[in-house]
Each structure stands twice: as C-alpha cells, then as structure tokens.
Design an enzyme around this catalytic site. Structure first.
Site, short mmCIF file in Angstrom:
data_model
loop_
_atom_site.label_atom_id
_atom_site.label_comp_id
_atom_site.label_asym_id
_atom_site.label_seq_id
_atom_site.Cartn_x
_atom_site.Cartn_y
_atom_site.Cartn_z
N ASP A 8 -24.30 44.88 -3.80
CA ASP A 8 -23.51 43.73 -3.93
C ASP A 8 -21.99 43.08 -3.86
O ASP A 8 -21.52 44.40 -5.15
CB ASP A 8 -24.22 43.59 -5.47
CG ASP A 8 -23.54 42.00 -6.14
OD1 ASP A 8 -23.27 40.88 -5.18
OD2 ASP A 8 -24.06 41.63 -7.09
N LYS A 70 -12.67 38.64 -2.72
CA LYS A 70 -13.56 38.04 -2.50
C LYS A 70 -13.53 36.99 -1.46
O LYS A 70 -13.91 36.33 -1.12
CB LYS A 70 -15.02 37.71 -3.46
CG LYS A 70 -16.23 37.47 -2.61
CD LYS A 70 -17.34 38.22 -3.96
CE LYS A 70 -18.83 37.18 -2.98
NZ LYS A 70 -19.63 38.00 -4.35
N GLU A 147 -26.91 36.02 -2.18
CA GLU A 147 -27.70 36.78 -3.49
C GLU A 147 -27.86 35.14 -4.26
O GLU A 147 -29.09 36.48 -4.94
CB GLU A 147 -25.50 36.18 -4.35
CG GLU A 147 -24.96 37.26 -3.67
CD GLU A 147 -23.02 36.79 -4.21
OE1 GLU A 147 -22.72 35.61 -4.59
OE2 GLU A 147 -22.10 37.67 -3.49
N ASP A 170 -26.57 30.64 -10.18
CA ASP A 170 -26.20 31.42 -9.87
C ASP A 170 -24.69 31.91 -10.13
O ASP A 170 -24.09 30.97 -9.26
CB ASP A 170 -26.26 32.09 -8.46
CG ASP A 170 -25.40 33.65 -8.32
OD1 ASP A 170 -24.68 34.01 -8.98
OD2 ASP A 170 -25.27 34.20 -7.23
#
Ligand code: ATP
Ligand code: MG
Length: 572
Positions: A8, A70, A147, A170
């Site tokens: 992850d 990211k 994810e 999420d």
C-alpha cells in the site's frame, strides 16, 4: 520465481504484507514498525533515507525532505530534494525500495514482484506512474488494484460465504474513494467506484493551518508565509492537534518561538476545540455526499440496500466523518477492518491469488470496474451541422474489467489519407473538457469518397486499470497503437470561487447556476451529478479567473442541455 508481496503506497503512510498461513501478515520495517511514513529525504552524508528517519529531519531540513509525493504522481512535474529535481515516480521508487528491502531481510529472500494498490479514482496516467515507480525500484508490478477493493478483500476473506451489499468509504491522507460492492458465495463484485483524488487528511491540516495563520497574522502583524521552517512546524503541530481532537474535545497547541514580531520572538499558542475544527472541515466532508450518490446511482442501489459500511483510511477516525456517514446513509459504519492496514492486507491477498496460494474455486474471486468514462474526440453532426470536439464514449464508467470495446468510424473528407485519434478520460460531452490521455496518427488510408473508408477503434482496459488503444484501417488491416504519454494530465485544481457572483459578467450565468445548484441540492440530477457539479465549478472558476466569455458560454450551453434533458425526462 520469487514470491509476490502486497504494497500500500499511501500519501502519508505505506505498508508491505504477504500471506502467512492463509492470513495476511504485515511485515515490519527495519525499526520493527508496521507503518512507514511516506517520507523521503537526503541525510547529511547525501544518502537517501525513507520513513521515520526522513520524517524526523523534516523540521530541520525541509529542503532535503519530501512528503505527500503521491498527490503529484502522474501530474508531470518534479519535486526538489537537496537542490536536485526528482520525478514523483523516483521519490515513490525510494519508498518502494525501502519497503521491499525490509521485507526481503525479514523473509530472508529476494523480493522483486509486487501488487501495488492505488485509489480507485486514480487516472490511467497516475496508474502508469505507479507502475513506473515500481520498475525504477527494480520491482515488477504484477497487478495494480484499487484500494477499496483491497480493503474489501481483507474483509471478504473471513466473511466469504455471506451475502451482502457493502459500501466502503476510504478517506486517507490525500484521496477519497467510495466503492459499492456486492458479496456473495466467495465473489466480490465491485459495482461502482467514485472519488476525489485531491481530498484527504492533508486538506484538513491545511484548513486548520490557514485558520491559525490568519489569527496569528492578525494578532502580531507578521507574515510567515515565506518561512518554510515555520510552516513545517505548524503543519506538524496541526496534524497532532487534528489527531488529538478525534479523542478529546479540545487541544492546546503551542509552538514556541514561532516567528519574530518587531524583533522579538513570539510563540503561536491557541486552544482549538473539536467544534472549531469541525467547523473548518465540515464543508469538505459534506461535499463527499456527491461521490456517495454517484456511486449509488452507478451501482443502481440506494442507501437502504447497503448491509454494511466499512471505513478505511486514517481520516475516517475523525468523529465528524463517522457522524456524517451515519447521517447520510442512515446506518452506523462498523469497525470490522483495521482502517490503517486493511488495504495492505488486501494487497497481500491479491498477491497470494497471483502466487496461487489462494484459488478462485476454493477461496475468493474479485471483479473490479473502470471508474472513468473513456472515449475519443469525433466530428459529429447535430441537425445537419458539424460539431467538432464531440466526445464519443467507448468505455462507459463503472463497467466490469477487463473490458475490450470497439467502434467503427468513417472518414470525414473525400480522399482523406490519415486520421488523428485523440483519447480522453472523463465525463464531459465536449472532448477537450476531459483529461487528455494521448493521441496517435493512423496513416496511408486509401483515397476514397468521405465515409467510405472505415476505421476500427478498439479500447482494451485491463485488470490493472491501464488502457491500450488501437486503430485499424479496416480495408487494409493496417493498425496503429497508442503509447499513452505519462505526463500532462490536467487535474482540477481547487480555486476559491467565493466572489464569483460579483464579477461583471456573472449576471449572465446566475440563473443557470442557481437552477443547477437547486437541482443538485434536491438530488434531481441523478447520474449527471458529477458533470453538473463540475460545470458549475468551471463557470464560477472561469468568472473569477477572467476566462474568455466564449468558453464560459460553452459551459453554460452544456449545463443547459443537461438540465433540459433532465426536466424533459421527469416531465414525461
Ligand atoms: N486519529 C486520527 N484522527 C484524524 N486523522 C487521522 C487520525 N489518524 C490518522 N489520521 C490522518 O489520516 C491520514 C493518513 O491516513 P492513511 O494512512 O490511511 O492515508 P494514506 O494511505 O497515506 O493516504 P491515501 O490512501 O489517501 O493515499 C493523515 O492525514 C493523518 O493525519
Ligand atoms: Mg491509503
């Protein structure tokens, strides 16, 4: 062949895991910690350092340290570290190398293959950038998975034979994903995903920072907006404050010697209550109702069809987020997965499926969807008039992947010898309003009258969420492929549009914006929600930024069309 592990790669934190005795196991890093900060830095002696060590030097050496890379993946820019420029892929590759290195030492074997997770709402370009980061780290990325799907796998492995509809919300450090899926007899069937790639904990930190800076500036009349070190100290302090407020009602924030006011050092000191903090972030969290609604309408389900709500991502620990979910969905979310580790555990399960440690027959199957609409620009005729820049959908969003779709087009002009195929990703009717992915030329079409020669365009969207486009001159069988460039995807940047109504030209747009907003509020826009929302934002932003009236008129026209279509439909 070496073992495939799951990774992850998060905005704030990253983890690595594998399947041990039929269960996912998160591998500790060299400090014995399961969670590694996604921070990269250069040490005093010029070594690349990753994780806690890099995070610890952030305040002392902000120019030598990179955080939250990211959010820059696939955006085409670079970041500076120690005076040198790096691509976001390079910075991410350092994080991946570190994780794989720790795992290799822990397992006593070489690790060079992995499943890496990405937000469901990551674009094709962002996914490619992630694969590239892997290869820079010497890792073969065997699969990219979404994810929320990974989080569902983690839950699903233990509850496989139950039948239920699940919503996964999420909210991490930098991205929001909402996914609706159905679980039955060992199958996890993703119905729809929606999200926002630029919303997460970092934005809550920013709101709190702006609030405190504003108060500080008013109090002492000093401007610290250029003082990188002061800002880093504040960023660290507000994150602590935010996390504390998930547990307690108020927090005393103190940064000694924060700045100099008239030659004297002054501290930043404030007591922040949970109420104040909630007031600052409420709007951002409430805005995610749109993504929830879009996911529902694409999945053809309602809130009442949902049996289980799973919360994933550190930011879902904020009490207001939990209240918001309960209020919006009419059901309390359940703490059945670990919000920090569910994603990496799911990645390890997917890795185990690829390693053939788990099988589709006995264990678990997942299907996933393509969360965006994909298509090309074409010349269209409406009422006999040519419309250039029309967007022709080839793969509609939220179809199950892998998927291959083809469409046949004709040449536009007599004796046309080539066509340019422009590929876009997005939901707008005008091609150029979408994210441009790339283009290619198909040459040497035999001369013939217009529309006689046919071009077959095929889109293949694979399980990694990566697109291959091919064009073929049907009469010759000649083909060309699209190599999508990994830079230049435009993302929507949030701009303050508060003063839009005061701009001289605003009058022209007020009525339609009001109508669109009313329809959004009353949920009358159904699956057009994203498009309507986005058009309204584009008009407001355009007004504030002095965009050409022509362009704004085009947006208005588009909005008009949608509203007309919707009212027509409901009138029938
Ligand atoms: N108890 C808490 N209360 C509020 N926020 C929290 C809490 N714990 C962690 N966070 C926030 O959660 C975010 C990190 O969450 P997480 O590790 O799930 O994100 P990530 O995986 O790095 O990001 P993404 O999935 O968006 O790429 C940070 O912004 C952090 O400040
Ligand atoms: Mg995450």
């Amino acid at each position: 062949m070496s073992r495939i592990v799951g990774i992850d790669l998060g905005t704030s934190t990253s983890e690595i895991a594998f399947l041990k005795d039929g269960k996912p196991f998160v591998i500790p890093n060299h400090l014995g910690e399961y969670i590694t900060p996604s921070v990269v830095g250069l040490s005093d002696d010029g070594r690349v350092i990753v994780g806690k060590e890099a995070r610890d030097q952030l305040l002392l050496k902000p120019d030598d340290t990179v955080i939250e890379v990211k959010r820059l993946m696939g955006m085409g820019g670079t970041v500076s570290m120690g005076g040198k420029e790096y691509t976001p892929q390079q910075i991410s590759s350092f994080i991946l190398s570190y994780l794989v290195d720790c795992a290799g030492k822990y397992l006593g074997e070489d690790i060079n293959r992995a499943v890496i997770t990405v937000p469901a709402y990551f674009s094709d370009t962002q996914r490619r950038a992630t694969v590239e980061a892997g290869s820079l780290a010497g890792i073969k990325v065997e699969r990219i998975i979404n994810e929320p799907t990974a989080a569902a796998l983690d839950y699903g492995l233990e509850h496989m034979w139950e039948c239920q509809n699940i919503l996964i919300y999420d909210l991490g450090g930098g991205t929001l994903d909402v996914t609706v899926l159905e679980m039955f007899e060992g199958v996890l069937d993703v119905k729809a995903s929606s999200g926002n790639n630029q919303l997460g904990g970092k934005d809550f930190d920013q709101r709190l920072m702006d609030y405190l800076l504003n108060r500080f500036t008013t109090q002492y009349n000093v401007n610290v907006s250029e003082d990188k070190r002061a800002l880093m100290r504040l960023k660290e302090a507000v994150e602590k404050c935010k996390i504390a407020l998930s547990q307690q009602e108020e927090y005393h924030l103190l940064i000694p010697f924060f700045a100099n006011a008239e030659g004297n050092p002054v501290s930043l000191e404030e007591t922040v209550t949970r109420d104040t903090f909630e007031g600052l972030i409420k709007e951002l969290i409430d805005s995610t109702e749109k993504q929830i609604n879009t996911a529902f309408s694409d999945a053809h389900l309602n809130a009442s069809d949902i049996d289980l709500i799973l919360l994933v991502g550190g930011s879902t620990r904020i009490p207001y987020v939990q209240h918001f979910i309960e209020k919006t969905l009419g059901k309390a979310p359940q703490s059945l997965v670990d919000p920090d580790l569910a994603v990496v555990r799911g990645a390890a399960i997917q890795a185990a499926i690829l390693n053939e440690q788990l099988t589709a027959e006995k264990d678990i199957i997942i299907t996933d969807v393509c969360p965006y609409t994909l298509g090309i620009s074409v010349l269209d005729y409406v009422g006999g008039f040519p419309i250039t820049d029309a967007y022709d959908v080839i793969i509609p969003r939220n179809v199950t992947i892998p998927v291959v779709k083809e469409k046949i087009y004709g040449t536009v002009a007599d004796n046309q010898t080539q066509v340019e195929i422009n590929v876009y990703q997005g939901e707008f009717k005008k091609a150029s309003h979408n994210n441009f992915l790339g283009k290619f030329l198909l040459k040497d079409i035999p001369p013939a009258p217009a529309s006689q020669e046919k071009i077959n365009v095929s889109f293949a969207y694979d399980v990694n969420g990566i697109l291959q486009v091919e064009g073929q001159i049907v009469s010759l069988g000649k083909k060309a492929n699209l190599i999508i460039e990994t830079s230049g995807v435009e993302m929507v940047k949030e701009i303050d549009t508060e003063g839009w109504a005061k701009v001289p030209n605003a009058r022209k747009f007020k009525a339609i914006i009001r109508k669109a907003e009313r329809m959004l509020e009353n949920e009358e826009v159904r699956y057009y929600a994203l498009e309507v929302e986005s058009l309204v934002r584009k008009i407001k932003t355009g007004l504030v930024q002095g965009e050409k009236l022509e362009t704004l008129d085009e947006f208005k026209e588009e909005l008009h069309e949608i509203i007309y279509e919707l009212t027509e439909e409901t009138d029938v």
